[in-house]
Design a protein around this motif. Structure first.
Motif, short mmCIF file in Angstrom:
data_model
loop_
_atom_site.label_atom_id
_atom_site.label_comp_id
_atom_site.label_asym_id
_atom_site.label_seq_id
_atom_site.Cartn_x
_atom_site.Cartn_y
_atom_site.Cartn_z
N GLY A 1 0.86 -1.28 -0.09
CA GLY A 1 0.00 0.00 0.04
C GLY A 1 0.90 1.25 -0.01
N SER A 2 0.23 2.30 0.09
CA SER A 2 0.89 3.79 0.14
C SER A 2 2.09 3.60 1.12
CB SER A 2 -0.03 4.76 0.58
OG SER A 2 -0.97 4.52 -0.49
N THR A 3 3.01 4.39 0.97
CA THR A 3 4.36 4.36 1.68
C THR A 3 4.56 5.75 2.25
OG1 THR A 3 5.50 2.40 0.41
CG2 THR A 3 6.70 3.97 1.91
N PHE A 4 4.68 5.91 3.54
CA PHE A 4 5.01 7.03 4.14
C PHE A 4 6.76 7.00 4.00
CE2 PHE A 4 6.94 9.16 7.83
CZ PHE A 4 6.41 10.58 8.01
N SER A 5 7.27 8.00 3.48
CA SER A 5 8.90 7.86 3.35
C SER A 5 9.46 9.42 3.69
CB SER A 5 9.28 7.47 1.96
OG SER A 5 10.47 7.48 1.77
N LYS A 6 10.26 9.41 4.68
CA LYS A 6 10.64 10.65 5.05
C LYS A 6 12.03 10.36 5.78
CE LYS A 6 7.84 14.63 6.26
NZ LYS A 6 8.18 15.30 5.24
N LYS A 7 12.92 11.36 5.24
CA LYS A 7 14.17 11.40 5.97
C LYS A 7 14.28 11.55 7.64
CE LYS A 7 17.65 11.80 2.16
NZ LYS A 7 18.84 12.33 2.13
N LEU A 8 14.88 10.68 8.36
CA LEU A 8 14.75 10.86 9.74
C LEU A 8 14.97 12.41 10.14
CD1 LEU A 8 16.15 7.65 11.06
CD2 LEU A 8 13.77 8.24 11.04
N VAL B 1 14.15 1.34 8.12
CA VAL B 1 14.79 2.29 7.85
C VAL B 1 15.72 1.89 6.88
CG1 VAL B 1 16.72 3.74 9.20
CG2 VAL B 1 14.56 2.73 10.26
N GLU B 2 16.27 2.60 6.06
CA GLU B 2 16.75 2.60 4.55
C GLU B 2 17.71 3.70 4.53
OE1 GLU B 2 14.16 1.63 1.48
OE2 GLU B 2 13.08 -0.02 2.55
N ASN B 3 18.73 3.29 3.60
CA ASN B 3 19.49 4.60 2.87
C ASN B 3 18.95 4.75 1.68
OD1 ASN B 3 20.63 2.65 0.92
ND2 ASN B 3 22.58 2.52 1.89
N ASP B 4 19.48 5.65 0.91
CA ASP B 4 18.95 6.42 -0.41
C ASP B 4 18.96 5.01 -1.31
OD1 ASP B 4 18.28 8.94 0.53
OD2 ASP B 4 20.20 9.71 -0.03
N ASN C 1 19.49 5.64 13.80
CA ASN C 1 18.78 6.95 13.76
C ASN C 1 19.49 8.09 12.85
OD1 ASN C 1 20.63 7.58 15.64
ND2 ASN C 1 19.28 7.75 17.12
N ASN C 2 20.29 7.50 11.72
CA ASN C 2 21.04 8.54 11.11
C ASN C 2 20.07 9.48 10.45
OD1 ASN C 2 22.19 9.56 8.70
ND2 ASN C 2 23.85 8.08 8.81
N PRO C 3 20.27 10.92 10.32
CA PRO C 3 19.31 11.90 9.87
C PRO C 3 19.22 11.33 8.37
CG PRO C 3 21.32 12.93 11.01
CD PRO C 3 21.50 11.38 11.24
N ASN C 4 20.15 11.11 7.83
CA ASN C 4 20.20 10.82 6.36
C ASN C 4 19.21 9.48 5.93
OD1 ASN C 4 21.66 13.13 5.48
ND2 ASN C 4 23.41 12.28 6.10
N HIS C 5 18.94 8.75 6.81
CA HIS C 5 18.22 7.38 6.36
C HIS C 5 16.79 7.78 6.37
CE1 HIS C 5 21.59 4.68 8.47
NE2 HIS C 5 21.99 5.06 7.33
N LEU C 6 16.09 6.85 5.49
CA LEU C 6 14.68 7.16 5.23
C LEU C 6 13.98 6.26 6.28
CD1 LEU C 6 14.76 7.10 1.20
CD2 LEU C 6 14.30 8.86 2.59
N LEU C 7 12.76 6.69 6.67
CA LEU C 7 11.93 6.05 7.40
C LEU C 7 10.76 5.73 6.60
CD1 LEU C 7 10.76 4.87 10.27
CD2 LEU C 7 9.55 7.21 10.37
N LYS C 8 10.49 4.45 6.43
CA LYS C 8 9.52 4.05 5.66
C LYS C 8 8.49 3.17 6.30
CE LYS C 8 12.10 4.12 1.20
NZ LYS C 8 11.98 3.11 -0.03
N ILE C 9 7.09 3.39 6.28
CA ILE C 9 5.85 2.79 6.81
C ILE C 9 5.02 2.37 5.71
CG2 ILE C 9 4.06 3.17 8.49
CD1 ILE C 9 6.76 3.48 9.80
N TYR C 10 4.50 1.10 5.78
CA TYR C 10 3.88 0.96 4.74
C TYR C 10 2.90 -0.37 5.01
CZ TYR C 10 7.63 -2.18 3.46
OH TYR C 10 8.82 -3.28 3.52
N PRO C 11 1.88 -0.59 4.46
CA PRO C 11 1.00 -1.99 4.62
C PRO C 11 1.50 -3.01 3.86
CG PRO C 11 -0.31 -0.43 3.64
CD PRO C 11 0.98 0.42 3.86
N LEU C 12 1.68 -4.35 4.04
CA LEU C 12 2.09 -5.36 3.18
C LEU C 12 0.96 -6.56 3.39
CD1 LEU C 12 4.18 -6.70 1.61
CD2 LEU C 12 5.49 -7.28 3.87
#
Length: 175
Positions: free
Chosen positions: A70-77, A109-112, A147-158
Motif C-alpha cells: 500500500g501507500s508508503t510514508f517515506s521521510k528522512k529521519l 529504515v533504509e539508505n537512499d 537513527n542517522n538523519p540521512n536514513h529514510l523511514l518508511k511505513i507501509y502496509p504489506l
C-alpha cells in the motif's frame, strides 16, 4: 538590603522556570496524522481508493493479493526531527474482508539506495480483528541503533493473506 536579595531570588527562580519551559518546548515530539483524504503526497498511488466504508473521510488504502503493497510514508529521519529519533509509535485502523485475511504494517529504515538497516512490522494476527469491522492496531519500533538523519523511514502496509484489506487513519509519533 534584605528586599533586594529577596527580589534577586525571585528573579533567578523565574529565569530558571523560563529556561525549563524552553527546554520542555524544544523536546516536543513530532506527530503525523494521515487520513489519506489529503492525498497530495500520494496522487499517483493506485492503492488509495475512494469508498463509503473508509474509517474516516472518503479515502483509504486498499491492498489485496494483486496489490500487496500500500501507500508508503517515506521521510528522512533528519527532516522529521532535529534530534535523533529513538522510537517510532504507530496507530492505524485496519478492516479485513475475510476471516483468513491479515496484514503487516511495516516500519523500515533504509539508505537512499534502499539498503535496509531495520525492518519490523505490526502483525494484524496479534490483534483481535473481525471481518467488516475497523480495528485499531498499534505498536512501537525502537530504531535507536539506526537513527542517522540521512536514513529514510518508511511505513507501509504489506498484504499477507486473504481478500481485500483496508487501512486508514495512520498516526505516527516520534521520541
Amino acid at each position: 538590603m534584605k528586599m533586594k536579595k529577596l527580589s534577586n531570588l525571585f528573579l533567578i527562580t523565574a529565569l530558571l522556570f523560563g529556561v525549563q519551559a524552553c527546554k520542555e518546548e524544544a523536546t516536543i515530539n513530532p506527530t503525523y496524522n494521515i487520513s489519506f483524504d489529503d492525498i497530495s503526497g500520494y496522487t499517483k498511488d493506485p492503492s488509495i481508493i475512494n469508498n463509503t466504508v473508509s474509517h474516516s473521510g472518503l479515502n483509504c488504502v486498499q491492498i489485496n493479493k494483486d496489490m500487496i503493497y500500500g501507500s508508503t510514508f517515506s521521510k528522512k529521519l533528519g527532516s522529521i526531527s532535529a534530534t535523533p529519533i529513538n522510537l517510532v509509535k504507530m496507530k492505524v485502523w485496519v478492516r479485513l474482508s475475510s476471516s483468513d485475511g491479515y496484514v503487516k504494517i511495516v516500519c523500515s529504515v533504509e539508505n537512499d539506495s534502499s539498503k535496509s538497516f531495520y525492518w519490523n512490522a505490526l502483525d494484524s494476527k496479534s490483534f483481535n480483528l473481525k471481518n467488516g469491522e475497523w480495528t485499531e492496531i498499534n505498536g512501537e519500533f525502537n530504531i535507536k541503533a539506526h537513527n542517522n538523519p540521512n536514513h529514510l523511514l518508511k511505513i507501509y502496509p504489506l498484504h499477507q493473506e486473504g481478500e481485500m484489506i483496508l487501512i486508514d487513519d495512520l498516526e505516527l509519533s516520534f521520541e
